[in-house]
Design a protein around this motif. Sequence first.
Motif, PDB file in Angstrom:
ATOM      1  N   ALA A  31      -3.141   4.541  -3.230  1.00  9.95           N
ATOM      2  CA  ALA A  31      -3.694   3.422  -2.655  1.00  9.95           C
ATOM      3  C   ALA A  31      -3.933   2.152  -3.554  1.00  9.95           C
ATOM      4  O   ALA A  31      -3.552   0.967  -3.228  1.00  9.95           O
ATOM      5  CB  ALA A  31      -5.028   3.753  -1.817  1.00  9.95           C
ATOM      6  N   ALA A  32      -4.545   2.541  -4.722  1.00 12.97           N
ATOM      7  CA  ALA A  32      -4.895   1.634  -5.545  1.00 12.97           C
ATOM      8  C   ALA A  32      -5.016   2.145  -6.911  1.00 12.97           C
ATOM      9  O   ALA A  32      -4.908   3.405  -7.242  1.00 12.97           O
ATOM     10  CB  ALA A  32      -6.244   0.953  -5.461  1.00 12.97           C
ATOM     11  N   HIS A 112      -9.991   1.934  -3.099  1.00 21.97           N
ATOM     12  CA  HIS A 112     -10.034   1.164  -4.041  1.00 21.97           C
ATOM     13  C   HIS A 112     -11.253   1.337  -5.079  1.00 21.97           C
ATOM     14  O   HIS A 112     -11.310   1.032  -6.272  1.00 21.97           O
ATOM     15  CB  HIS A 112     -10.363  -0.247  -3.300  1.00 21.97           C
ATOM     16  CG  HIS A 112      -9.149  -0.794  -2.487  1.00 21.97           C
ATOM     17  ND1 HIS A 112      -8.956  -2.078  -1.699  1.00 21.97           N
ATOM     18  CD2 HIS A 112      -8.170  -0.116  -1.897  1.00 21.97           C
ATOM     19  CE1 HIS A 112      -8.121  -2.047  -0.965  1.00 21.97           C
ATOM     20  NE2 HIS A 112      -7.407  -0.866  -1.290  1.00 21.97           N
ATOM     21  N   GLU A 113     -12.401   1.465  -4.638  1.00 16.21           N
ATOM     22  CA  GLU A 113     -13.639   1.616  -5.539  1.00 16.21           C
ATOM     23  C   GLU A 113     -13.370   2.730  -6.412  1.00 16.21           C
ATOM     24  O   GLU A 113     -13.608   2.938  -7.628  1.00 16.21           O
ATOM     25  CB  GLU A 113     -14.909   1.998  -5.004  1.00 16.21           C
ATOM     26  CG  GLU A 113     -15.367   0.628  -4.214  1.00 16.21           C
ATOM     27  CD  GLU A 113     -16.695   0.834  -3.434  1.00 16.21           C
ATOM     28  OE1 GLU A 113     -17.564   0.186  -3.468  1.00 16.21           O
ATOM     29  OE2 GLU A 113     -16.473   1.865  -2.527  1.00 16.21           O
ATOM     30  N   ALA A 114     -12.901   4.002  -5.808  1.00 16.30           N
ATOM     31  CA  ALA A 114     -12.387   5.322  -6.656  1.00 16.30           C
ATOM     32  C   ALA A 114     -11.380   5.061  -7.552  1.00 16.30           C
ATOM     33  O   ALA A 114     -11.425   5.890  -8.478  1.00 16.30           O
ATOM     34  CB  ALA A 114     -12.059   6.440  -5.734  1.00 16.30           C
ATOM     35  N   VAL A 294      -0.542  -5.653  -5.498  1.00 23.75           N
ATOM     36  CA  VAL A 294       0.629  -5.403  -6.641  1.00 23.75           C
ATOM     37  C   VAL A 294       1.242  -6.491  -6.742  1.00 23.75           C
ATOM     38  O   VAL A 294       2.064  -6.967  -7.893  1.00 23.75           O
ATOM     39  CB  VAL A 294       1.329  -4.214  -6.329  1.00 23.75           C
ATOM     40  CG1 VAL A 294       2.320  -4.362  -5.173  1.00 23.75           C
ATOM     41  CG2 VAL A 294       2.005  -3.643  -7.872  1.00 23.75           C
ATOM     42  N   GLU A 295       1.786  -7.350  -5.731  1.00 21.10           N
ATOM     43  CA  GLU A 295       2.650  -8.568  -5.970  1.00 21.10           C
ATOM     44  C   GLU A 295       2.125  -9.897  -6.768  1.00 21.10           C
ATOM     45  O   GLU A 295       2.785 -10.394  -7.383  1.00 21.10           O
ATOM     46  CB  GLU A 295       3.049  -9.210  -4.407  1.00 21.10           C
ATOM     47  CG  GLU A 295       3.701  -8.235  -3.515  1.00 21.10           C
ATOM     48  CD  GLU A 295       2.689  -7.263  -2.787  1.00 21.10           C
ATOM     49  OE1 GLU A 295       3.320  -6.541  -2.072  1.00 21.10           O
ATOM     50  OE2 GLU A 295       1.508  -7.408  -3.035  1.00 21.10           O
ATOM     51  N   PHE A 296       0.790  -9.743  -7.152  1.00 23.20           N
ATOM     52  CA  PHE A 296       0.152 -10.537  -7.866  1.00 23.20           C
ATOM     53  C   PHE A 296      -0.280 -10.113  -9.140  1.00 23.20           C
ATOM     54  O   PHE A 296      -1.536 -10.268  -9.910  1.00 23.20           O
ATOM     55  CB  PHE A 296      -1.043 -11.189  -7.462  1.00 23.20           C
ATOM     56  CG  PHE A 296      -0.562 -12.077  -6.009  1.00 23.20           C
ATOM     57  CD1 PHE A 296      -0.111 -13.498  -6.183  1.00 23.20           C
ATOM     58  CD2 PHE A 296      -0.415 -11.502  -4.768  1.00 23.20           C
ATOM     59  CE1 PHE A 296       0.161 -14.221  -5.203  1.00 23.20           C
ATOM     60  CE2 PHE A 296      -0.284 -12.342  -3.645  1.00 23.20           C
ATOM     61  CZ  PHE A 296       0.255 -13.439  -4.006  1.00 23.20           C
ATOM     62  N   PRO A 319      -2.122  -1.251   0.936  1.00 22.87           N
ATOM     63  CA  PRO A 319      -3.004  -1.850   1.399  1.00 22.87           C
ATOM     64  C   PRO A 319      -3.409  -1.200   2.725  1.00 22.87           C
ATOM     65  O   PRO A 319      -4.392  -1.421   3.370  1.00 22.87           O
ATOM     66  CB  PRO A 319      -2.702  -3.213   1.870  1.00 22.87           C
ATOM     67  CG  PRO A 319      -1.112  -3.126   1.904  1.00 22.87           C
ATOM     68  CD  PRO A 319      -0.923  -2.173   0.970  1.00 22.87           C
ATOM     69  N   THR A 320      -2.412  -0.259   3.355  1.00 20.80           N
ATOM     70  CA  THR A 320      -2.921   0.645   4.563  1.00 20.80           C
ATOM     71  C   THR A 320      -3.966   1.753   4.220  1.00 20.80           C
ATOM     72  O   THR A 320      -4.447   2.433   5.141  1.00 20.80           O
ATOM     73  CB  THR A 320      -1.631   0.953   5.128  1.00 20.80           C
ATOM     74  OG1 THR A 320      -1.017   2.229   4.430  1.00 20.80           O
ATOM     75  CG2 THR A 320      -0.459  -0.140   5.426  1.00 20.80           C
TER      76      THR A 320
END
Length: 322
Positions: A31-32, A112-114, A294-296, A319-320
Amino acid sequence: MKALQGVDGHVAWVQAQRPVCDAGQVRIRVAAAGLNRADVLQKAGHYPPPPGASPYMGLECAGVIEEIGAGAGADWRVGDRVCALLASGAMAEEVVVDARHVLPVPEGLSLHEAAAIPEVYATAWLNIFQLGALKAGEKVLVHAGASGVGSAAIQLCKAFGSPVWVSVGSQDRLDYCQALGAAGGVVRNQNLDALEALGPFDVVLDPVGASYGALNLKVLARDGRWVIIGLMGGRQVEMDLAQVLGKRLQITGSTLRNRDDAFKGELLRELRQQVWPLFSEGRLSPQLVDTYPVEFAEAAYQALEGNQVSGKLVMVIDPTLV
């Protein structure tokens, strides 16, 4: 699949071969992934992955388990929300990782936090509590206190009963550290020597190195421990060894990335037992300050390189998944 690769000082989202999930490993749909100072060094070509590790960027990630290799243990099921520590390659659509290096997402945290937790909390725990042998009530000095590792270190010291002071680059960052629980500190371009009046310190966590060498010797207490985890301030230093002898100081150099799998597995097992419950209790926080698609990725790295970030940045891969 795709993965983030350092190319000539920049990063690119490139096609990569899908890794095989071997025995003892799990496959994670990412996810992140958290950004760390090591990623900046790798992008610049100064910190290559250990031999045999993925050539792609990233030391930590969070996501959902998609596959479990033979012998990976009974802890995991397909669909579990997890975060993981890696030697490299976390910034990819999928990763395979030793099952011992995977931790459950703490209750109440997003993926995202994890993604902002494993590397910095493992680093802080290893170097302050294991190598630094911190005892409750002892005083700690954390250089670069507003960094990701510094943010984790402040919270851990507070949670386990040790007061902590910091050196940082600006008053805003000092305010940030005090809001996290630091007892105080100094702004490095104003009066670093003021740390001597705040000490002496039993443990110094130092990602700076040479330029703080003489200072660390002055501010350490008798039987103090100076743990060096980075060389942002250079690698060559002239030291007064009489202070090392007279104070019975211990100076330890430490890296986590190139430790073997068994060592990392034991470190994360201890984190799960000692540290992970504190997230669910609200006593620890990932300190996620911003996310970047990730595109940025280039912009995310530029933000980290600018040394103005207090806390953690995370790259969103899928992002899903939240």
